[in-house]
Motif scaffolding. Structure first.
Motif, PDB file in Angstrom:
ATOM      1  N   ILE A   1      29.805   8.323  17.932  1.00 50.07           N
ATOM      2  CA  ILE A   1      31.028   9.032  18.281  1.00 50.07           C
ATOM      3  C   ILE A   1      30.834  10.515  18.007  1.00 50.07           C
ATOM      4  O   ILE A   1      30.457  10.910  16.913  1.00 50.07           O
ATOM      5  N   PHE A   2      31.051  11.330  19.034  1.00 52.15           N
ATOM      6  CA  PHE A   2      31.036  12.782  18.891  1.00 52.15           C
ATOM      7  C   PHE A   2      32.489  13.207  18.696  1.00 52.15           C
ATOM      8  O   PHE A   2      33.319  12.982  19.572  1.00 52.15           O
ATOM      9  N   ALA A   3      32.794  13.824  17.551  1.00 50.70           N
ATOM     10  CA  ALA A   3      34.187  14.055  17.181  1.00 50.70           C
ATOM     11  C   ALA A   3      34.418  15.474  16.682  1.00 50.70           C
ATOM     12  O   ALA A   3      33.532  16.098  16.070  1.00 50.70           O
ATOM     13  N   ALA A   4      35.632  15.974  16.911  1.00 54.71           N
ATOM     14  CA  ALA A   4      36.025  17.311  16.469  1.00 54.71           C
ATOM     15  C   ALA A   4      35.848  17.456  14.967  1.00 54.71           C
ATOM     16  O   ALA A   4      36.118  16.529  14.195  1.00 54.71           O
ATOM     17  N   ALA A   5      35.406  18.631  14.525  1.00 53.55           N
ATOM     18  CA  ALA A   5      35.155  18.874  13.113  1.00 53.55           C
ATOM     19  C   ALA A   5      36.397  18.640  12.262  1.00 53.55           C
ATOM     20  O   ALA A   5      36.304  18.233  11.097  1.00 53.55           O
TER      21      ALA A   5
ATOM     22  N   VAL B   1      36.796  15.132  10.391  1.00 55.94           N
ATOM     23  CA  VAL B   1      35.715  14.635   9.541  1.00 55.94           C
ATOM     24  C   VAL B   1      36.184  13.591   8.536  1.00 55.94           C
ATOM     25  O   VAL B   1      35.569  12.519   8.399  1.00 55.94           O
ATOM     26  N   GLN B   2      37.299  13.852   7.823  1.00 52.21           N
ATOM     27  CA  GLN B   2      37.740  12.911   6.802  1.00 52.21           C
ATOM     28  C   GLN B   2      38.330  11.644   7.413  1.00 52.21           C
ATOM     29  O   GLN B   2      38.041  10.529   6.967  1.00 52.21           O
ATOM     30  N   VAL B   3      39.149  11.799   8.456  1.00 51.56           N
ATOM     31  CA  VAL B   3      39.769  10.620   9.039  1.00 51.56           C
ATOM     32  C   VAL B   3      38.728   9.752   9.741  1.00 51.56           C
ATOM     33  O   VAL B   3      38.796   8.517   9.683  1.00 51.56           O
ATOM     34  N   VAL B   4      37.733  10.363  10.382  1.00 46.66           N
ATOM     35  CA  VAL B   4      36.673   9.578  11.011  1.00 46.66           C
ATOM     36  C   VAL B   4      35.877   8.826   9.941  1.00 46.66           C
ATOM     37  O   VAL B   4      35.509   7.660  10.131  1.00 46.66           O
ATOM     38  N   GLN B   5      35.625   9.471   8.828  1.00 47.85           N
ATOM     39  CA  GLN B   5      34.919   8.785   7.738  1.00 47.85           C
ATOM     40  C   GLN B   5      35.717   7.585   7.246  1.00 47.85           C
ATOM     41  O   GLN B   5      35.161   6.493   7.053  1.00 47.85           O
ATOM     42  N   ASP B   6      37.025   7.758   7.058  1.00 47.64           N
ATOM     43  CA  ASP B   6      37.857   6.658   6.580  1.00 47.64           C
ATOM     44  C   ASP B   6      37.969   5.543   7.622  1.00 47.64           C
ATOM     45  O   ASP B   6      37.954   4.348   7.280  1.00 47.64           O
TER      46      ASP B   6
ATOM     47  N   VAL C   1      28.899  12.364  14.854  1.00 39.82           N
ATOM     48  CA  VAL C   1      28.390  13.722  14.965  1.00 39.82           C
ATOM     49  C   VAL C   1      29.603  14.628  15.143  1.00 39.82           C
ATOM     50  O   VAL C   1      30.404  14.419  16.055  1.00 39.82           O
ATOM     51  N   LEU C   2      29.765  15.595  14.253  1.00 39.87           N
ATOM     52  CA  LEU C   2      30.964  16.421  14.250  1.00 39.87           C
ATOM     53  C   LEU C   2      30.648  17.881  14.485  1.00 39.87           C
ATOM     54  O   LEU C   2      29.626  18.397  14.023  1.00 39.87           O
ATOM     55  N   GLY C   3      31.537  18.556  15.191  1.00 45.15           N
ATOM     56  CA  GLY C   3      31.392  19.979  15.484  1.00 45.15           C
ATOM     57  C   GLY C   3      32.613  20.431  16.253  1.00 45.15           C
ATOM     58  O   GLY C   3      33.616  19.717  16.330  1.00 45.15           O
ATOM     59  N   SER C   4      32.569  21.615  16.827  1.00 44.93           N
ATOM     60  CA  SER C   4      33.705  22.055  17.633  1.00 44.93           C
ATOM     61  C   SER C   4      33.768  21.203  18.903  1.00 44.93           C
ATOM     62  O   SER C   4      32.746  20.797  19.456  1.00 44.93           O
ATOM     63  N   SER C   5      34.997  20.940  19.356  1.00 46.60           N
ATOM     64  CA  SER C   5      35.174  20.082  20.528  1.00 46.60           C
ATOM     65  C   SER C   5      34.425  20.609  21.741  1.00 46.60           C
ATOM     66  O   SER C   5      33.807  19.845  22.491  1.00 46.60           O
ATOM     67  N   GLY C   6      34.467  21.930  21.934  1.00 41.34           N
ATOM     68  CA  GLY C   6      33.799  22.508  23.084  1.00 41.34           C
ATOM     69  C   GLY C   6      32.289  22.371  23.028  1.00 41.34           C
ATOM     70  O   GLY C   6      31.644  22.012  24.014  1.00 41.34           O
TER      71      GLY C   6
ATOM     72  N   PHE D   1      45.155   7.324  10.142  1.00 38.85           N
ATOM     73  CA  PHE D   1      45.463   8.659  10.641  1.00 38.85           C
ATOM     74  C   PHE D   1      46.608   9.273   9.839  1.00 38.85           C
ATOM     75  O   PHE D   1      46.545  10.441   9.434  1.00 38.85           O
ATOM     76  N   ARG D   2      47.645   8.490   9.615  1.00 39.62           N
ATOM     77  CA  ARG D   2      48.829   8.989   8.905  1.00 39.62           C
ATOM     78  C   ARG D   2      48.473   9.436   7.485  1.00 39.62           C
ATOM     79  O   ARG D   2      48.954  10.476   7.007  1.00 39.62           O
ATOM     80  N   LYS D   3      47.622   8.690   6.820  1.00 31.26           N
ATOM     81  CA  LYS D   3      47.231   9.030   5.445  1.00 31.26           C
ATOM     82  C   LYS D   3      46.391  10.298   5.370  1.00 31.26           C
ATOM     83  O   LYS D   3      46.200  10.847   4.280  1.00 31.26           O
ATOM     84  N   ASN D   4      45.900  10.734   6.519  1.00 30.11           N
ATOM     85  CA  ASN D   4      45.082  11.950   6.549  1.00 30.11           C
ATOM     86  C   ASN D   4      45.804  13.130   7.193  1.00 30.11           C
ATOM     87  O   ASN D   4      45.173  14.123   7.547  1.00 30.11           O
ATOM     88  N   GLY D   5      47.124  13.035   7.317  1.00 33.39           N
ATOM     89  CA  GLY D   5      47.902  14.166   7.774  1.00 33.39           C
ATOM     90  C   GLY D   5      48.117  14.284   9.266  1.00 33.39           C
ATOM     91  O   GLY D   5      48.688  15.262   9.740  1.00 33.39           O
ATOM     92  N   PHE D   6      47.663  13.288  10.030  1.00 34.01           N
ATOM     93  CA  PHE D   6      47.898  13.265  11.480  1.00 34.01           C
ATOM     94  C   PHE D   6      49.162  12.458  11.763  1.00 34.01           C
ATOM     95  O   PHE D   6      49.627  11.670  10.936  1.00 34.01           O
TER      96      PHE D   6
END
Length: 247
Positions: free
Chosen positions: A20-24, A27-32, A48-53, A237-242
């Motif tokens: 999964i290529f995911a927005a930086a 990082v925490q929510v993807v890890q969880d 793999v995380l970085g800027s979306s663009g 997601f909710r527990k991580n502020g989303f």
């Protein structure tokens, strides 16, 4: 589960892994999410995380991804237009808010007014950290908001434009800049910054986190995608502020 902060790619990872290529900013929510998925018997996930663009461009050039998770729907459009992503798999998983933050040692007013106080807090030489509006969604949303506040013409010359939003957060945490604009989820579990102001959603485009499967995604990617949009995924997601969508 492996979490990498990368802007390039090397050899293709083990085919048994879901990539999964995911927005930086995720990082925490993807890890969880991946930890929960793997602990309940799911196939191993490598992120793999970085800027979306930057990540979208890498995928378009052949980077080995199964899923692409963006902080801006425009980059999902980009992959769909290039026929790299699968249209029927597109989903909005969560939304977010944009916040103005200060460094730990900043003197901040009790009743914050952005038009009055941002320039005052920066002083004659202070700078404001934000994602590069050229390719970082958080920076694009920040620029939209500052334009509506009629502050962009002044602040554009005083902005430190980072390669992803987490780097903007780090600059404020380390007191390299007195102010920054990041996502609410970025500071959800952080104690070294203060939220001065939550920017009204009317100041910028909706902050939607969308995911899409890449063509020829390996087996197991669709199951992981279903989990991300499930009630269990929404709670993470909710527990991580989303704010999860549909849960």
């Amino acid at each position: 589960m492996g979490i990498l902060i990368l802007l390039t790619w090397g050899a293709e990872s083990d085919a048994r892994e879901i990539r999964i290529f995911a927005a930086a900013s995720t990082v925490q929510v993807v890890q969880d999410l991946t930890q929960h998925w793997e602990e309940t018997g799911g196939k191993q996930v490598r992120a793999v995380l970085g800027s979306s663009g930057s990540l979208a461009r890498q995928v378009s050039l052949g980077a080995p991804a199964d899923l692409y998770f963006s902080a801006a729907k425009g980059w999902v459009d980009y992959l769909l237009d290039k026929k790299i992503a699968q249209p029927g798999t597109r989903q909005t998983l969560a939304t977010n808010r944009l916040v103005l933050i200060s460094s730990p040692d900043a003197r901040t007013p009790n009743a914050f007014n952005p038009n009055r106080d941002i320039i005052r807090l920066l002083g004659p030489t202070g700078r404001i950290a934000l994602g590069d509006p050229g390719h970082v969604p958080a920076g694009q949303y920040a620029r939209q908001a500052l334009k509506k506040l009629q502050l962009w013409k002044v602040l554009r010359r005083r902005a430190v434009r980072t390669q992803n939003v987490r780097l903007a957060l780090a600059l404020v945490e380390q007191s390299e800049t007195p102010l920054g604009i990041v996502y609410r989820s970025d500071v959800f579990h952080r104690k070294r910054v203060s939220i001065l102001y939550t920017l009204p959603e009317t100041l910028h485009s909706p902050i939607e986190y969308q995911i899409v499967a890449i063509r020829n995604a390996i087996g197991g990617a669709s199951e992981f995608l279903s989990f991300l949009s499930s009630e269990s995924g929404g709670e993470i997601f909710r527990k991580n502020g989303f704010s999860p969508v549909g849960n």
